[in-house]
Design a protein around this motif. Structure first.
Motif, PDB file in Angstrom:
ATOM      1  N   PHE A  20     117.795 -55.556 155.861  1.00  8.34           N
ATOM      2  CA  PHE A  20     117.679 -54.159 156.271  1.00  8.34           C
ATOM      3  C   PHE A  20     116.474 -53.492 155.611  1.00  8.34           C
ATOM      4  CE2 PHE A  20     118.491 -49.647 155.470  1.00  8.34           C
ATOM      5  CZ  PHE A  20     118.583 -49.189 156.779  1.00  8.34           C
ATOM      6  N   LEU A  21     116.386 -53.587 154.291  1.00 10.63           N
ATOM      7  CA  LEU A  21     115.282 -52.943 153.588  1.00 10.63           C
ATOM      8  C   LEU A  21     113.948 -53.613 153.941  1.00 10.63           C
ATOM      9  CD1 LEU A  21     114.425 -50.726 151.698  1.00 10.63           C
ATOM     10  CD2 LEU A  21     114.898 -52.244 149.772  1.00 10.63           C
ATOM     11  N   GLY A  22     113.953 -54.925 154.093  1.00  5.75           N
ATOM     12  CA  GLY A  22     112.729 -55.626 154.481  1.00  5.75           C
ATOM     13  C   GLY A  22     112.183 -55.114 155.800  1.00  5.75           C
ATOM     14  N   THR A  23     113.066 -54.927 156.781  1.00  2.00           N
ATOM     15  CA  THR A  23     112.642 -54.409 158.083  1.00  2.00           C
ATOM     16  C   THR A  23     112.142 -52.977 157.970  1.00  2.00           C
ATOM     17  OG1 THR A  23     114.187 -55.862 159.229  1.00  2.00           O
ATOM     18  CG2 THR A  23     113.418 -53.937 160.449  1.00  2.00           C
ATOM     19  N   GLN A  24     112.853 -52.157 157.195  1.00  2.00           N
ATOM     20  CA  GLN A  24     112.442 -50.764 157.008  1.00  2.00           C
ATOM     21  C   GLN A  24     111.056 -50.678 156.356  1.00  2.00           C
ATOM     22  OE1 GLN A  24     114.225 -47.872 157.969  1.00  2.00           O
ATOM     23  NE2 GLN A  24     115.318 -49.447 159.102  1.00  2.00           N
ATOM     24  N   LEU A  25     110.848 -51.468 155.305  1.00  2.00           N
ATOM     25  CA  LEU A  25     109.562 -51.461 154.612  1.00  2.00           C
ATOM     26  C   LEU A  25     108.453 -52.027 155.492  1.00  2.00           C
ATOM     27  CD1 LEU A  25     110.744 -52.647 151.079  1.00  2.00           C
ATOM     28  CD2 LEU A  25     109.958 -50.352 151.717  1.00  2.00           C
ATOM     29  N   GLN A  26     108.759 -53.102 156.205  1.00  2.00           N
ATOM     30  CA  GLN A  26     107.759 -53.701 157.093  1.00  2.00           C
ATOM     31  C   GLN A  26     107.309 -52.687 158.145  1.00  2.00           C
ATOM     32  OE1 GLN A  26     109.094 -56.873 159.741  1.00  2.00           O
ATOM     33  NE2 GLN A  26     107.170 -57.948 159.377  1.00  2.00           N
ATOM     34  N   ASP A  27     108.244 -52.032 158.785  1.00  2.00           N
ATOM     35  CA  ASP A  27     107.905 -51.045 159.806  1.00  2.00           C
ATOM     36  C   ASP A  27     107.095 -49.888 159.225  1.00  2.00           C
ATOM     37  OD1 ASP A  27     109.250 -52.570 161.681  1.00  2.00           O
ATOM     38  OD2 ASP A  27     111.034 -51.270 161.731  1.00  2.00           O
ATOM     39  N   ALA A  28     107.508 -49.417 158.066  1.00  2.00           N
ATOM     40  CA  ALA A  28     106.806 -48.294 157.439  1.00  2.00           C
ATOM     41  C   ALA A  28     105.384 -48.687 157.044  1.00  2.00           C
ATOM     42  CB  ALA A  28     107.579 -47.799 156.221  1.00  2.00           C
ATOM     43  N   LEU A  29     105.211 -49.854 156.451  1.00  2.00           N
ATOM     44  CA  LEU A  29     103.879 -50.281 156.019  1.00  2.00           C
ATOM     45  C   LEU A  29     102.963 -50.590 157.199  1.00  2.00           C
ATOM     46  CD1 LEU A  29     104.903 -52.409 152.924  1.00  2.00           C
ATOM     47  CD2 LEU A  29     103.530 -50.303 152.901  1.00  2.00           C
ATOM     48  N   ARG A  30     103.521 -51.075 158.285  1.00  2.00           N
ATOM     49  CA  ARG A  30     102.710 -51.286 159.496  1.00  2.00           C
ATOM     50  C   ARG A  30     102.150 -49.971 160.009  1.00  2.00           C
ATOM     51  NH1 ARG A  30     106.317 -55.787 162.714  1.00  2.00           N
ATOM     52  NH2 ARG A  30     105.396 -57.602 161.694  1.00  2.00           N
ATOM     53  N   GLY A  31     102.867 -48.880 159.747  1.00  2.00           N
ATOM     54  CA  GLY A  31     102.382 -47.557 160.125  1.00  2.00           C
ATOM     55  C   GLY A  31     101.122 -47.152 159.383  1.00  2.00           C
ATOM     56  N   TYR A  32     100.800 -47.848 158.318  1.00  2.00           N
ATOM     57  CA  TYR A  32      99.563 -47.609 157.555  1.00  2.00           C
ATOM     58  C   TYR A  32      98.501 -48.655 157.905  1.00  2.00           C
ATOM     59  CZ  TYR A  32     102.104 -44.162 154.884  1.00  2.00           C
ATOM     60  OH  TYR A  32     102.826 -43.051 154.527  1.00  2.00           O
ATOM     61  N   ASN A  33      98.692 -49.325 159.039  1.00  2.00           N
ATOM     62  CA  ASN A  33      97.749 -50.319 159.565  1.00  2.00           C
ATOM     63  C   ASN A  33      97.615 -51.561 158.695  1.00  2.00           C
ATOM     64  OD1 ASN A  33      97.148 -48.834 161.913  1.00  2.00           O
ATOM     65  ND2 ASN A  33      95.791 -47.525 160.712  1.00  2.00           N
ATOM     66  N   PHE A  34      98.674 -51.921 157.993  1.00  2.00           N
ATOM     67  CA  PHE A  34      98.714 -53.194 157.292  1.00  2.00           C
ATOM     68  C   PHE A  34      99.369 -54.224 158.207  1.00  2.00           C
ATOM     69  CE2 PHE A  34      99.361 -50.349 153.419  1.00  2.00           C
ATOM     70  CZ  PHE A  34      98.039 -50.435 153.004  1.00  2.00           C
ATOM     71  N   THR A  35      98.944 -55.465 158.101  1.00  2.00           N
ATOM     72  CA  THR A  35      99.666 -56.570 158.713  1.00  2.00           C
ATOM     73  C   THR A  35     100.685 -57.008 157.680  1.00  2.00           C
ATOM     74  OG1 THR A  35      97.731 -57.262 159.957  1.00  2.00           O
ATOM     75  CG2 THR A  35      99.455 -58.909 159.633  1.00  2.00           C
ATOM     76  N   VAL A  36     101.964 -57.050 158.045  1.00  2.00           N
ATOM     77  CA  VAL A  36     103.017 -57.303 157.071  1.00  2.00           C
ATOM     78  C   VAL A  36     103.908 -58.455 157.528  1.00  2.00           C
ATOM     79  CG1 VAL A  36     104.931 -56.307 155.756  1.00  2.00           C
ATOM     80  CG2 VAL A  36     103.055 -54.830 156.524  1.00  2.00           C
ATOM     81  N   ASP A  37     103.961 -59.507 156.705  1.00  2.00           N
ATOM     82  CA  ASP A  37     104.930 -60.580 156.892  1.00  2.00           C
ATOM     83  C   ASP A  37     106.001 -60.417 155.822  1.00  2.00           C
ATOM     84  OD1 ASP A  37     103.613 -61.880 159.034  1.00  2.00           O
ATOM     85  OD2 ASP A  37     102.261 -62.857 157.628  1.00  2.00           O
ATOM     86  N   VAL A  38     107.223 -60.834 156.147  1.00  2.00           N
ATOM     87  CA  VAL A  38     108.337 -60.693 155.214  1.00  2.00           C
ATOM     88  C   VAL A  38     108.975 -62.050 154.972  1.00  2.00           C
ATOM     89  CG1 VAL A  38     110.555 -59.563 154.761  1.00  2.00           C
ATOM     90  CG2 VAL A  38     108.795 -58.361 156.079  1.00  2.00           C
ATOM     91  N   VAL A  39     109.217 -62.368 153.704  1.00  2.00           N
ATOM     92  CA  VAL A  39     110.006 -63.532 153.308  1.00  2.00           C
ATOM     93  C   VAL A  39     111.063 -63.046 152.320  1.00  2.00           C
ATOM     94  CG1 VAL A  39     108.135 -65.196 153.701  1.00  2.00           C
ATOM     95  CG2 VAL A  39     108.437 -64.186 151.425  1.00  2.00           C
ATOM     96  N   SER A  40     112.086 -63.880 152.105  1.00  2.00           N
ATOM     97  CA  SER A  40     113.199 -63.400 151.282  1.00  2.00           C
ATOM     98  C   SER A  40     113.324 -64.080 149.923  1.00  2.00           C
ATOM     99  CB  SER A  40     114.516 -63.546 152.042  1.00  2.00           C
ATOM    100  OG  SER A  40     114.737 -64.903 152.356  1.00  2.00           O
ATOM    101  N   THR A  41     112.506 -65.103 149.645  1.00  2.00           N
ATOM    102  CA  THR A  41     112.606 -65.803 148.365  1.00  2.00           C
ATOM    103  C   THR A  41     111.231 -66.024 147.753  1.00  2.00           C
ATOM    104  OG1 THR A  41     112.415 -68.019 149.306  1.00  2.00           O
ATOM    105  CG2 THR A  41     114.653 -67.076 149.161  1.00  2.00           C
ATOM    106  N   ALA A  42     111.232 -66.283 146.470  1.00  2.00           N
ATOM    107  CA  ALA A  42     109.977 -66.582 145.764  1.00  2.00           C
ATOM    108  C   ALA A  42     109.355 -67.867 146.293  1.00  2.00           C
ATOM    109  CB  ALA A  42     110.235 -66.679 144.262  1.00  2.00           C
ATOM    110  N   ARG A  43     110.176 -68.889 146.530  1.00  2.00           N
ATOM    111  CA  ARG A  43     109.647 -70.170 147.049  1.00  2.00           C
ATOM    112  C   ARG A  43     108.952 -69.974 148.383  1.00  2.00           C
ATOM    113  NH1 ARG A  43     111.066 -70.942 142.598  1.00  2.00           N
ATOM    114  NH2 ARG A  43     108.892 -70.482 142.355  1.00  2.00           N
ATOM    115  N   ALA A  44     109.580 -69.201 149.270  1.00  2.00           N
ATOM    116  CA  ALA A  44     108.973 -68.927 150.575  1.00  2.00           C
ATOM    117  C   ALA A  44     107.671 -68.145 150.407  1.00  2.00           C
ATOM    118  CB  ALA A  44     109.948 -68.177 151.470  1.00  2.00           C
ATOM    119  N   ALA A  45     107.637 -67.243 149.436  1.00  2.00           N
ATOM    120  CA  ALA A  45     106.422 -66.467 149.174  1.00  2.00           C
ATOM    121  C   ALA A  45     105.292 -67.383 148.699  1.00  2.00           C
ATOM    122  CB  ALA A  45     106.701 -65.388 148.129  1.00  2.00           C
ATOM    123  N   GLU A  46     105.599 -68.296 147.793  1.00  2.00           N
ATOM    124  CA  GLU A  46     104.576 -69.220 147.301  1.00  2.00           C
ATOM    125  C   GLU A  46     104.020 -70.072 148.435  1.00  2.00           C
ATOM    126  OE1 GLU A  46     106.316 -71.370 144.025  1.00  2.00           O
ATOM    127  OE2 GLU A  46     106.757 -69.518 142.960  1.00  2.00           O
TER     128      GLU A  46
END
Length: 124
Positions: A14-40
């Protein structure tokens, strides 16, 4: 102007989607992952301009994640933890800035500004 590529590391869908949508409003390209391993993996395979990570992740802390990412990569740490207890360790790990998660969606202008500043500083 080059589009800033963000990686958001947030285990709450829920929060990931909310943050992704909000940050896209500032013209950022935003990908979301849920773990540190996935981020690496994401950073290694695709590259990003900045990582915005939650402090509490399912597989480790955002501070430990910061230690495993390139030193030149700006990292913003989202936390509900009191900064006094983690600030020194986080800065030593390479965290660029902190944002407290209380009412975070309402503070997207602050997050967007801090991302922009961190990315500009990293490119210089």
């Amino acid at each position: 102007m080059t589009t800033v590529r963000l990686l958001l590391v947030e285990d709450s869908d829920f929060l990931g989607t909310q943050l992704q949508d909000a940050l896209r409003g500032y013209n950022f390209t935003v990908d979301v992952v849920s773990t540190a391993r996935a981020a690496e993996r994401h950073v290694a395979q695709r590259g990003v301009d900045c990582v915005v990570t939650n402090y509490d992740l399912p597989d480790e802390t955002g501070i430990k994640l910061a230690r495993n990412l390139p030193d030149s990569l700006p990292i913003l740490l989202l936390t509900t933890t009191k900064l006094e207890s983690i600030a020194s360790e986080a800065l030593d790990a390479g965290v660029t800035d902190f944002v407290h998660k209380d009412n975070i969606v309402g503070k997207m202008n602050i997050v967007a500004n801090r991302v922009s500043v961190a990315v500009r500083a990293g490119r210089q």
